[in-house]
Write a protein that holds these residues in place. Sequence first.
Motif, PDB file in Angstrom:
ATOM      1  N   GLY A   1       0.833  -1.195   0.000  1.00  0.00           N
ATOM      2  CA  GLY A   1       0.000   0.000   0.000  1.00  0.00           C
ATOM      3  C   GLY A   1       0.861   1.236   0.000  1.00  0.00           C
ATOM      4  O   GLY A   1       1.770   1.377  -0.826  1.00  0.00           O
TER       5      GLY A   1
ATOM      6  N   GLY B   1      -0.556   4.554   0.383  1.00  0.00           N
ATOM      7  CA  GLY B   1      -1.361   5.759   0.224  1.00  0.00           C
ATOM      8  C   GLY B   1      -0.817   6.654  -0.875  1.00  0.00           C
ATOM      9  O   GLY B   1      -0.367   6.202  -1.930  1.00  0.00           O
ATOM     10  N   SER B   2      -0.851   7.974  -0.597  1.00  0.00           N
ATOM     11  CA  SER B   2      -0.443   8.939  -1.626  1.00  0.00           C
ATOM     12  C   SER B   2       1.060   8.906  -1.886  1.00  0.00           C
ATOM     13  O   SER B   2       1.534   9.405  -2.913  1.00  0.00           O
ATOM     14  CB  SER B   2      -0.866  10.351  -1.199  1.00  0.00           C
ATOM     15  OG  SER B   2      -0.234  10.704   0.035  1.00  0.00           O
TER      16      SER B   2
END
Length: 800
Positions: free
Chosen positions: A677, A679-680
Amino acid sequence: MDMFRKTGVPVLICALLILPAAAPGQAAGPLGRAAAPASDGPEPIDFAVVVDQSESLSEKDLAREVEAASLITQGEISARSRAAVIGFGSSEKPGQSPVSEVCALTTADTAGRQRLSDCVQQLAHRDDRKTGPGTDFPAAVRQAVDRLTENGDKDVPKVVFLLTDGRLDVSDSPEYGTDEASRQANGAKRLTEELARARREFVQIWPLGFGARIDRAALTRMAEGGFSNGCADLPGAAPKMRVVDSSAQIDKALQETFAAARCARVAHGTVGKPPADLSVTIPPIATDGSLTVGKHDPKVTVTYYDPKGRRVPTQGEFDGSAFETSGQDGPVEALRVKNPLPGKWRVHIEAPEGHRDREVAVRAIWQGRLRSAVTLSPASPRPGEEAVVEVRMQTRRGVVITDPEQLEGVRVSARMTGEGFDPVVVPLSDGGRKPDERAKDARYAGRFTVPATASGELRLTTEMTAPGITSDRRPLHARISQGTEVLTAGLSVDRGGDVHPGQTVSGTLDVTNDDSGPHTLRLSLADQPPGSALRISPATVNAAPGGSSTPFTVTLGPDVPLGELSGRITVTDLGDGGRVVDNVFLGVRVTAEPTLWDRWWWAFTGAALLLCALAAVVAVRQRAGARRRDLSGVRLELRAEGQRPDTLTIRAGQSTGGEFLFGVGRSGGSAPALRRGGGSQAYRLRRTTAGQLLLKPPGGPERAIGQGQPAGLADGFELVVGDARTASGTGRAGRDGEGRRGGQGRREGGGPFGRRRVPGPRGPRPENSTDRTGPRGGRSRGDASAAPPRRGTTPPDPNF
């Protein structure tokens, strides 16, 4: 599931393209088509249901009698029939009467059947003050015969249905004598007299016996004592007694008895407790019928559905059928149907709580009233000449009966009458022996010789004998020819293929005219099915002297019934007093207009197969591409100078679409770690269908990375990617366990995770692999094996 997601749409399209369209005839028919007129309905009968209310019968038996009486009064198929219901016991003291007429003779139309449903319920209440406990058969028969013979048509059959245990008991009835013995003897004598009167008045007696003490001999004497001729010349139509073991079987037995007495048939359906769906099948040959529902409890509600699954009205007309419902507030409900659609009818029953404990039975009583179409060849025979009669049958819907099983047991004959001879009966058969052309094709033919004394007009009438089937007995008129005719004609119809509504049928009229002048011939159509709107062209032909051949066409209307087309063509010589010179059956088969699928099924099928093949190729290529892009098994190793390396292996299902997102971070000053993962700030690793690995950092451009080669990340990190499936083979530089290029040997058998080391010469140390000492005394970032693995992490792969 992954394969279905990628190929489900093409496969579904293939299935939809290959599935055929709905078969012709399955679509709902036109609504509101007019039903046949009432005059064309089944023949009426006058009948009386006479119910034993004597003390020898229990209350339960009496209740069964009431339901049985309701069953046949509601199930009567003719709206012109009349019915009466009479209860009887004895008269033993002042104020008592041996009979109780609970329903006067009532016409069984819609309103009349409802009145019968209401009044028959009075039988359930036995009043000892008005009727004694004995069994006075003479009084019961006398009352029934009186009612059936008053103000009635002498040609209408008259029938008495007698429900009893058959035991005469007038031992306490003063009108039969002064003591018990004489009363019984006088009662038996009086019964014989009343039965003789019934015979003279043409009234049949059909006894149905039940109860604990049945007198079979007495029941037989009553059946044989009345009028013995039934509705047809069949053994089953003659009156006879019937016995059931218990009152629970009365309704079924009485309806079968009723059907035999009025030349009808019974179809027994299913049984169930509400809520339920019951069913009963009506055959194609049926033209009139009633669906009877023995529901016992008026709280049971009934809904009717035709074989096409459509809810039919309780009153009115629908798709060529007429409907009437009665008895909805009684123990027996009935739906009378004129021109029923053949097939399995569904009857849905519902009931509120507390009214669902009794079984409900559905049955259908039906009759086939067929129309006869007759041809005579030659059409105008001479006295002493041999002629052939052929007969076909059709229903009111215009459907020609072609299935011999529907006419099984039918006996057909033609009765010829005319001037100068006694009536002649011509037996007709369907056995395949001349003149019948083919066995079991539902065409009946017979040969006869015209009496030498015949003159003037001939009249041929079809007579049919069968249980449940009657004929309309419409006559065919012909005329005797005298001497040699100057004009002869022959009709032929093209029956080479199927035709559709609105199309035409071709034929030819061949004429030989030996007269000196022309003759005008008229072509006409007879016995057309209702609503078919057949037209023949030309309607007249001018036949000049000599031989001629004239083509003609018959145009079918848009609503012509499907199946074999009924009707016949007749040629009349107008110049010879309207003499019929030839007639022939149409006999062509009408099928529904072909659909787009019917016309182009081969093209649709070919296109569907091609589309399926293309879809399969696309699906295989997509699946192969997905396998090539899949990152399952790829191992990521994060390196930082002076830090323990961290590894992360991509598992199956984590690289959707050939992409994997991951992040890099530290937590509380610990060593850097890889995590899925991110995120951004996530990195994106993906593989192309060509196998190239591409890495896109957050906010940066995507770039290619090589396997086993460090790729710089932010904050001084390096990422090394390895894949056993696609790593380079022999001859390509890799990394040894110390992070140096070359290595001390070569590898065989697969990628960097699957190769085994083979001893070989140690190559020179590459320049870019110079050792560096980090702040903690460990090996530099090029030497992954220098630092021991930290607890809880996976050791670095020696191939990186």
